[in-house]
Design an enzyme around this catalytic site. Structure first.
Site, PDB file in Angstrom:
ATOM      1  N   GLU A   1      -6.102   7.019  -0.902  1.00 20.05           N
ATOM      2  CA  GLU A   1      -5.957   5.890   0.026  1.00 20.05           C
ATOM      3  C   GLU A   1      -6.651   4.649  -0.520  1.00 20.05           C
ATOM      4  O   GLU A   1      -6.119   3.534  -0.442  1.00 20.05           O
ATOM      5  CB  GLU A   1      -6.513   6.262   1.396  1.00 20.05           C
ATOM      6  CG  GLU A   1      -5.700   7.303   2.150  1.00 20.05           C
ATOM      7  CD  GLU A   1      -4.273   6.865   2.421  1.00 20.05           C
ATOM      8  OE1 GLU A   1      -4.041   5.656   2.615  1.00 20.05           O
ATOM      9  OE2 GLU A   1      -3.383   7.729   2.426  1.00 20.05           O
TER      10      GLU A   1
ATOM     11  N   HIS B   1       0.843  -1.206   0.000  1.00 22.32           N
ATOM     12  CA  HIS B   1       0.000   0.000   0.000  1.00 22.32           C
ATOM     13  C   HIS B   1       0.877   1.254   0.000  1.00 22.32           C
ATOM     14  O   HIS B   1       0.666   2.182  -0.794  1.00 22.32           O
ATOM     15  CB  HIS B   1      -0.896  -0.026   1.241  1.00 22.32           C
ATOM     16  CG  HIS B   1      -1.605   1.259   1.531  1.00 22.32           C
ATOM     17  ND1 HIS B   1      -2.958   1.436   1.292  1.00 22.32           N
ATOM     18  CD2 HIS B   1      -1.165   2.438   2.065  1.00 22.32           C
ATOM     19  CE1 HIS B   1      -3.294   2.666   1.656  1.00 22.32           C
ATOM     20  NE2 HIS B   1      -2.230   3.295   2.128  1.00 22.32           N
ATOM     21  N   GLU B   2       1.882   1.282   0.873  1.00 21.61           N
ATOM     22  CA  GLU B   2       2.741   2.461   0.978  1.00 21.61           C
ATOM     23  C   GLU B   2       3.608   2.641  -0.268  1.00 21.61           C
ATOM     24  O   GLU B   2       3.834   3.772  -0.723  1.00 21.61           O
ATOM     25  CB  GLU B   2       3.617   2.364   2.222  1.00 21.61           C
ATOM     26  CG  GLU B   2       2.849   2.396   3.535  1.00 21.61           C
ATOM     27  CD  GLU B   2       2.004   3.650   3.691  1.00 21.61           C
ATOM     28  OE1 GLU B   2       2.385   4.695   3.126  1.00 21.61           O
ATOM     29  OE2 GLU B   2       0.968   3.592   4.363  1.00 21.61           O
TER      30      GLU B   2
ATOM     31  N   HIS C   1       1.830   4.488  -2.935  1.00 19.73           N
ATOM     32  CA  HIS C   1       1.869   5.945  -2.783  1.00 19.73           C
ATOM     33  C   HIS C   1       3.139   6.517  -3.440  1.00 19.73           C
ATOM     34  O   HIS C   1       3.088   7.562  -4.094  1.00 19.73           O
ATOM     35  CB  HIS C   1       1.871   6.327  -1.301  1.00 19.73           C
ATOM     36  CG  HIS C   1       0.522   6.245  -0.649  1.00 19.73           C
ATOM     37  ND1 HIS C   1      -0.605   6.835  -1.180  1.00 19.73           N
ATOM     38  CD2 HIS C   1       0.121   5.670   0.518  1.00 19.73           C
ATOM     39  CE1 HIS C   1      -1.637   6.630  -0.380  1.00 19.73           C
ATOM     40  NE2 HIS C   1      -1.224   5.908   0.645  1.00 19.73           N
TER      41      HIS C   1
END
Length: 299
Positions: free
Chosen positions: A215, A141-142, A145
């Protein structure tokens, strides 16, 4: 943006374009009103631009310093580095610097203006609580980003809010509010302050809406990269649930950095309207992951 194997997201692209267009339109209108009432906004613009550049180029260092993160070598954290190495190879992207923050708040964040200048940081709290597959989902997930340059986009999107906030303070502290136009009408400073407040509120809502969708996009990209949406859903549930057992003082200290975090740090009893949140509700994130799991035919 450099090409990676993270799943493309047309919804993210379209929302980003629409949000930036609306913010740009708002910026032009704001500057037009300031010029019309005779305000010399150059000093404020230069100062705000300087803040933007500092935030843009030093976001990784600022975040690590503020959150007491420390870069770690592969020898210090071999398992963590191994996960990041594997995910970066899967995503075909450069490896960010890896850091650990000594905090019991279970969370993680990634920041940096591009893939070559980024850092991924996890807290000791999240390392203690998550299973390897769950932690891998959080890291994916990070890394999404980083791949999508979310920090750079959100930094640029916040520029108008910074200008509006500074203009409000400028009107309050320089005595502009006491000066009137040539006809003795409404004080120019009052006009500037009211317009600035409205502009700040609109830009705030637009950037928060974009943040929430980014997100969701990171959840989707991370789940598709690892092919284990249920592991990310489990991590979300654990992190959010364990947040309720963290002392309120620690949560309040972490709350200013919610925009960076994998999951927001909210003190117990806090009730914040979704409209003002940096993250979508947990239920919505879990629903999306459940749909992805169904599409993949597995967890």
């Amino acid at each position: 943006m450099s090409s990676t194997r993270f799943a493309p997201d047309r919804g993210l692209t379209s929302r980003m374009v629409v949000t930036m267009f609306l913010l740009g339109l708002l910026y032009v209108a704001f500057m037009g009103i300031l010029i019309a009432v005779g305000v010399q906004a150059l000093v404020v613009l230069v100062f705000a631009g300087g803040l933007l550049l500092v935030q843009y180029f030093l976001s990784d260092r600022i975040a690590l310093f503020a959150m007491h993160g420390r870069e770690v070598s592969p020898q210090e954290a071999p398992e963590l580095h191994g996960m990041v190495d594997r995910l970066c190879a899967m995503a075909d992207m450069p490896k960010p610097r890896v850091a650990i923050a000594d905090s019991d708040v279970p969370n993680a964040f990634a920041t940096g203006r591009n893939q070559q200048n980024s850092v991924l940081c996890v807290t000791t709290g999240i390392l203690r609580r998550l299973e390897p597959q769950e932690l891998e989902g959080v890291l994916a997930h990070e890394l999404s980003h980083v791949a999508h340059r979310d920090v750079a986009v959100m930094t640029i999107a916040s520029f108008l809010g910074i200008v509006a906030g500074l203009m409000t303070r400028f009107a309050l502290y320089t005595g502009l509010g006491r000066s009137r136009d040539n006809n003795g009408g409404v004080p120019i400073g009052l006009i500037v302050m009211l317009v600035s407040i409205v502009v700040y509120a609109i830009s705030f809502l637009l950037t928060r809406a974009l943040s929430r969708y980014r997100e969701l996009a990171a959840d989707r990209a991370g789940a598709l990269l690892t092919q284990r949406p249920s592991a990310l859903a489990s991590a979300l549930t654990k992190v959010t649930g364990d947040m309720a057992r963290i002392p309120n003082r620690d949560l309040r200290e972490a709350a200013p950095f919610n925009a960076f975090y994998f999951a927001p740090a909210l003190a117990k009893g806090t009730s914040i309207a979704n409209l003002f949140s940096t993250h979508p509700p947990l239920e919505r994130r879990l629903e999306q992951l459940a749909r992805i799991s169904a599409q993949l035919g597995r967890g």
